[in-house]
Scaffold this motif. Sequence first.
Motif, PDB file in Angstrom:
ATOM      1  N   THR A 185     -17.466   3.018  46.540  1.00  0.00           N
ATOM      2  CA  THR A 185     -17.125   4.253  45.835  1.00  0.00           C
ATOM      3  C   THR A 185     -18.205   5.310  46.018  1.00  0.00           C
ATOM      4  O   THR A 185     -19.396   5.021  45.947  1.00  0.00           O
ATOM      5  CB  THR A 185     -16.945   3.960  44.332  1.00  0.00           C
ATOM      6  OG1 THR A 185     -15.795   3.117  44.163  1.00  0.00           O
ATOM      7  CG2 THR A 185     -16.738   5.245  43.542  1.00  0.00           C
ATOM      8  N   GLY A 186     -17.763   6.538  46.251  1.00  0.00           N
ATOM      9  CA  GLY A 186     -18.702   7.641  46.392  1.00  0.00           C
ATOM     10  C   GLY A 186     -18.058   8.825  47.057  1.00  0.00           C
ATOM     11  O   GLY A 186     -16.884   8.789  47.439  1.00  0.00           O
ATOM     12  N   MET A 187     -18.852   9.872  47.210  1.00  0.00           N
ATOM     13  CA  MET A 187     -18.421  11.043  47.958  1.00  0.00           C
ATOM     14  C   MET A 187     -18.793  10.820  49.415  1.00  0.00           C
ATOM     15  O   MET A 187     -19.955  10.529  49.719  1.00  0.00           O
ATOM     16  CB  MET A 187     -19.086  12.294  47.414  1.00  0.00           C
ATOM     17  CG  MET A 187     -18.569  13.575  48.034  1.00  0.00           C
ATOM     18  SD  MET A 187     -16.870  13.944  47.549  1.00  0.00           S
ATOM     19  CE  MET A 187     -17.146  14.514  45.875  1.00  0.00           C
TER      20      MET A 187
ATOM     21  N   GLU B  26     -12.558  17.749  56.633  1.00  0.00           N
ATOM     22  CA  GLU B  26     -12.315  16.350  56.310  1.00  0.00           C
ATOM     23  C   GLU B  26     -10.930  16.177  55.714  1.00  0.00           C
ATOM     24  O   GLU B  26     -10.399  17.080  55.070  1.00  0.00           O
ATOM     25  CB  GLU B  26     -13.366  15.865  55.312  1.00  0.00           C
ATOM     26  CG  GLU B  26     -14.783  15.984  55.803  1.00  0.00           C
ATOM     27  CD  GLU B  26     -15.758  16.262  54.686  1.00  0.00           C
ATOM     28  OE1 GLU B  26     -16.926  15.836  54.796  1.00  0.00           O
ATOM     29  OE2 GLU B  26     -15.367  16.908  53.702  1.00  0.00           O
ATOM     30  N   SER B  27     -10.386  15.006  55.898  1.00  0.00           N
ATOM     31  CA  SER B  27      -9.131  14.632  55.242  1.00  0.00           C
ATOM     32  C   SER B  27      -9.164  13.138  54.965  1.00  0.00           C
ATOM     33  O   SER B  27      -9.939  12.392  55.581  1.00  0.00           O
ATOM     34  CB  SER B  27      -7.927  15.000  56.098  1.00  0.00           C
ATOM     35  OG  SER B  27      -7.954  14.310  57.323  1.00  0.00           O
ATOM     36  N   GLY B  28      -8.310  12.721  54.067  1.00  0.00           N
ATOM     37  CA  GLY B  28      -8.267  11.324  53.676  1.00  0.00           C
ATOM     38  C   GLY B  28      -8.996  11.134  52.361  1.00  0.00           C
ATOM     39  O   GLY B  28      -9.248  12.069  51.622  1.00  0.00           O
ATOM     40  N   GLY B  29      -9.363   9.922  52.076  1.00  0.00           N
ATOM     41  CA  GLY B  29      -9.985   9.627  50.804  1.00  0.00           C
ATOM     42  C   GLY B  29      -8.943   9.377  49.738  1.00  0.00           C
ATOM     43  O   GLY B  29      -7.749   9.390  49.979  1.00  0.00           O
ATOM     44  N   GLY B  30      -9.415   9.123  48.532  1.00  0.00           N
ATOM     45  CA  GLY B  30      -8.515   8.871  47.418  1.00  0.00           C
ATOM     46  C   GLY B  30      -8.959   7.667  46.629  1.00  0.00           C
ATOM     47  O   GLY B  30     -10.119   7.250  46.702  1.00  0.00           O
ATOM     48  N   SER B  31      -8.019   7.117  45.879  1.00  0.00           N
ATOM     49  CA  SER B  31      -8.313   5.975  45.019  1.00  0.00           C
ATOM     50  C   SER B  31      -7.538   4.761  45.487  1.00  0.00           C
ATOM     51  O   SER B  31      -6.359   4.872  45.851  1.00  0.00           O
ATOM     52  CB  SER B  31      -7.944   6.297  43.573  1.00  0.00           C
ATOM     53  OG  SER B  31      -8.716   7.370  43.078  1.00  0.00           O
TER      54      SER B  31
ATOM     55  N   THR C   5     -15.339  14.237  50.631  1.00  0.00           N
ATOM     56  CA  THR C   5     -14.071  13.740  50.109  1.00  0.00           C
ATOM     57  C   THR C   5     -14.361  12.483  49.290  1.00  0.00           C
ATOM     58  O   THR C   5     -15.157  11.639  49.694  1.00  0.00           O
ATOM     59  CB  THR C   5     -13.072  13.468  51.246  1.00  0.00           C
ATOM     60  OG1 THR C   5     -11.809  13.082  50.693  1.00  0.00           O
ATOM     61  CG2 THR C   5     -13.563  12.369  52.191  1.00  0.00           C
ATOM     62  N   GLN C   6     -13.722  12.389  48.140  1.00  0.00           N
ATOM     63  CA  GLN C   6     -14.027  11.301  47.208  1.00  0.00           C
ATOM     64  C   GLN C   6     -13.271  10.037  47.571  1.00  0.00           C
ATOM     65  O   GLN C   6     -12.064  10.064  47.857  1.00  0.00           O
ATOM     66  CB  GLN C   6     -13.672  11.722  45.779  1.00  0.00           C
ATOM     67  CG  GLN C   6     -13.924  10.668  44.730  1.00  0.00           C
ATOM     68  CD  GLN C   6     -15.403  10.375  44.526  1.00  0.00           C
ATOM     69  OE1 GLN C   6     -16.250  11.269  44.630  1.00  0.00           O
ATOM     70  NE2 GLN C   6     -15.718   9.117  44.229  1.00  0.00           N
ATOM     71  N   VAL C   7     -13.993   8.938  47.531  1.00  0.00           N
ATOM     72  CA  VAL C   7     -13.398   7.613  47.688  1.00  0.00           C
ATOM     73  C   VAL C   7     -13.728   6.818  46.431  1.00  0.00           C
ATOM     74  O   VAL C   7     -14.897   6.691  46.063  1.00  0.00           O
ATOM     75  CB  VAL C   7     -13.939   6.893  48.933  1.00  0.00           C
ATOM     76  CG1 VAL C   7     -13.472   5.430  48.942  1.00  0.00           C
ATOM     77  CG2 VAL C   7     -13.486   7.606  50.199  1.00  0.00           C
ATOM     78  N   THR C   8     -12.703   6.321  45.776  1.00  0.00           N
ATOM     79  CA  THR C   8     -12.889   5.541  44.555  1.00  0.00           C
ATOM     80  C   THR C   8     -12.194   4.203  44.721  1.00  0.00           C
ATOM     81  O   THR C   8     -11.001   4.148  44.997  1.00  0.00           O
ATOM     82  CB  THR C   8     -12.327   6.269  43.327  1.00  0.00           C
ATOM     83  OG1 THR C   8     -12.958   7.544  43.197  1.00  0.00           O
ATOM     84  CG2 THR C   8     -12.571   5.457  42.065  1.00  0.00           C
ATOM     85  N   VAL C   9     -12.951   3.136  44.546  1.00  0.00           N
ATOM     86  CA  VAL C   9     -12.415   1.783  44.668  1.00  0.00           C
ATOM     87  C   VAL C   9     -12.558   1.099  43.313  1.00  0.00           C
ATOM     88  O   VAL C   9     -13.665   0.935  42.811  1.00  0.00           O
ATOM     89  CB  VAL C   9     -13.137   0.984  45.753  1.00  0.00           C
ATOM     90  CG1 VAL C   9     -12.479  -0.389  45.915  1.00  0.00           C
ATOM     91  CG2 VAL C   9     -13.134   1.745  47.072  1.00  0.00           C
TER      92      VAL C   9
ATOM     93  N   SER D 211      -7.246  -0.359  51.653  1.00  0.00           N
ATOM     94  CA  SER D 211      -7.720   0.383  52.825  1.00  0.00           C
ATOM     95  C   SER D 211      -7.535   1.878  52.643  1.00  0.00           C
ATOM     96  O   SER D 211      -6.624   2.320  51.937  1.00  0.00           O
ATOM     97  CB  SER D 211      -6.943  -0.058  54.078  1.00  0.00           C
ATOM     98  OG  SER D 211      -7.127  -1.417  54.347  1.00  0.00           O
ATOM     99  N   LEU D 212      -8.400   2.620  53.282  1.00  0.00           N
ATOM    100  CA  LEU D 212      -8.295   4.069  53.351  1.00  0.00           C
ATOM    101  C   LEU D 212      -8.745   4.516  54.730  1.00  0.00           C
ATOM    102  O   LEU D 212      -9.501   3.805  55.412  1.00  0.00           O
ATOM    103  CB  LEU D 212      -9.159   4.749  52.292  1.00  0.00           C
ATOM    104  CG  LEU D 212      -8.687   4.675  50.837  1.00  0.00           C
ATOM    105  CD1 LEU D 212      -9.758   5.222  49.905  1.00  0.00           C
ATOM    106  CD2 LEU D 212      -7.383   5.430  50.641  1.00  0.00           C
ATOM    107  N   ARG D 213      -8.308   5.710  55.096  1.00  0.00           N
ATOM    108  CA  ARG D 213      -8.698   6.274  56.395  1.00  0.00           C
ATOM    109  C   ARG D 213      -9.187   7.698  56.188  1.00  0.00           C
ATOM    110  O   ARG D 213      -8.493   8.510  55.577  1.00  0.00           O
ATOM    111  CB  ARG D 213      -7.518   6.254  57.358  1.00  0.00           C
ATOM    112  CG  ARG D 213      -7.810   6.777  58.758  1.00  0.00           C
ATOM    113  CD  ARG D 213      -6.543   6.667  59.602  1.00  0.00           C
ATOM    114  NE  ARG D 213      -6.663   7.212  60.939  1.00  0.00           N
ATOM    115  CZ  ARG D 213      -7.072   6.506  61.983  1.00  0.00           C
ATOM    116  NH1 ARG D 213      -7.400   5.237  61.842  1.00  0.00           N
ATOM    117  NH2 ARG D 213      -7.137   7.074  63.185  1.00  0.00           N
ATOM    118  N   LEU D 214     -10.372   7.977  56.705  1.00  0.00           N
ATOM    119  CA  LEU D 214     -10.941   9.315  56.648  1.00  0.00           C
ATOM    120  C   LEU D 214     -10.920   9.924  58.045  1.00  0.00           C
ATOM    121  O   LEU D 214     -11.110   9.212  59.041  1.00  0.00           O
ATOM    122  CB  LEU D 214     -12.377   9.275  56.134  1.00  0.00           C
ATOM    123  CG  LEU D 214     -12.636   8.590  54.799  1.00  0.00           C
ATOM    124  CD1 LEU D 214     -14.124   8.678  54.449  1.00  0.00           C
ATOM    125  CD2 LEU D 214     -11.788   9.190  53.704  1.00  0.00           C
ATOM    126  N   SER D 215     -10.697  11.222  58.090  1.00  0.00           N
ATOM    127  CA  SER D 215     -10.753  11.947  59.357  1.00  0.00           C
ATOM    128  C   SER D 215     -11.610  13.190  59.201  1.00  0.00           C
ATOM    129  O   SER D 215     -11.662  13.776  58.122  1.00  0.00           O
ATOM    130  CB  SER D 215      -9.344  12.349  59.822  1.00  0.00           C
ATOM    131  OG  SER D 215      -8.581  11.219  60.158  1.00  0.00           O
TER     132      SER D 215
END
Length: 132
Positions: free
Chosen positions: A94-96, A6-11, A126-130, A17-21
Amino acid sequence: QVQLVESGGGSVQAGGSLRLSCTASGYTFSISSSNYMGWFRQAPGKEREGVAIIYTNGGTTYYTDSVKGRFTISQDNARTTVNLQMNHLKPEDTGMYYCAASISRGGLNRYTWDDARGYNYWGQGTQVTVSS
């Protein structure tokens, strides 16, 4: 051995917007295979939920209601990478986020697309925090 990277994620702030791969390796794609790939997420104290899945052979997509119209899942031509474009993010997103794949099983073993038991490979998350 199949691996999901996995790649992407973040705060990001709400509305961003965010993009996960997620790229699968360790297997050879077959035009006749019934593979599914996509994303689940898990917030603290909550169960893991299906977010978006794509049927790699036909391109059919599935989304949980809360992300429809905001998230888009897609795959590359090799059908080994799936991307999740997340727009208009909300704090409740928000979440993993975990990449999930059902590979070489002939489908989801009768489970619905959003049932984690239908998938036999998982990424590390990968963590996504909004933030609001």
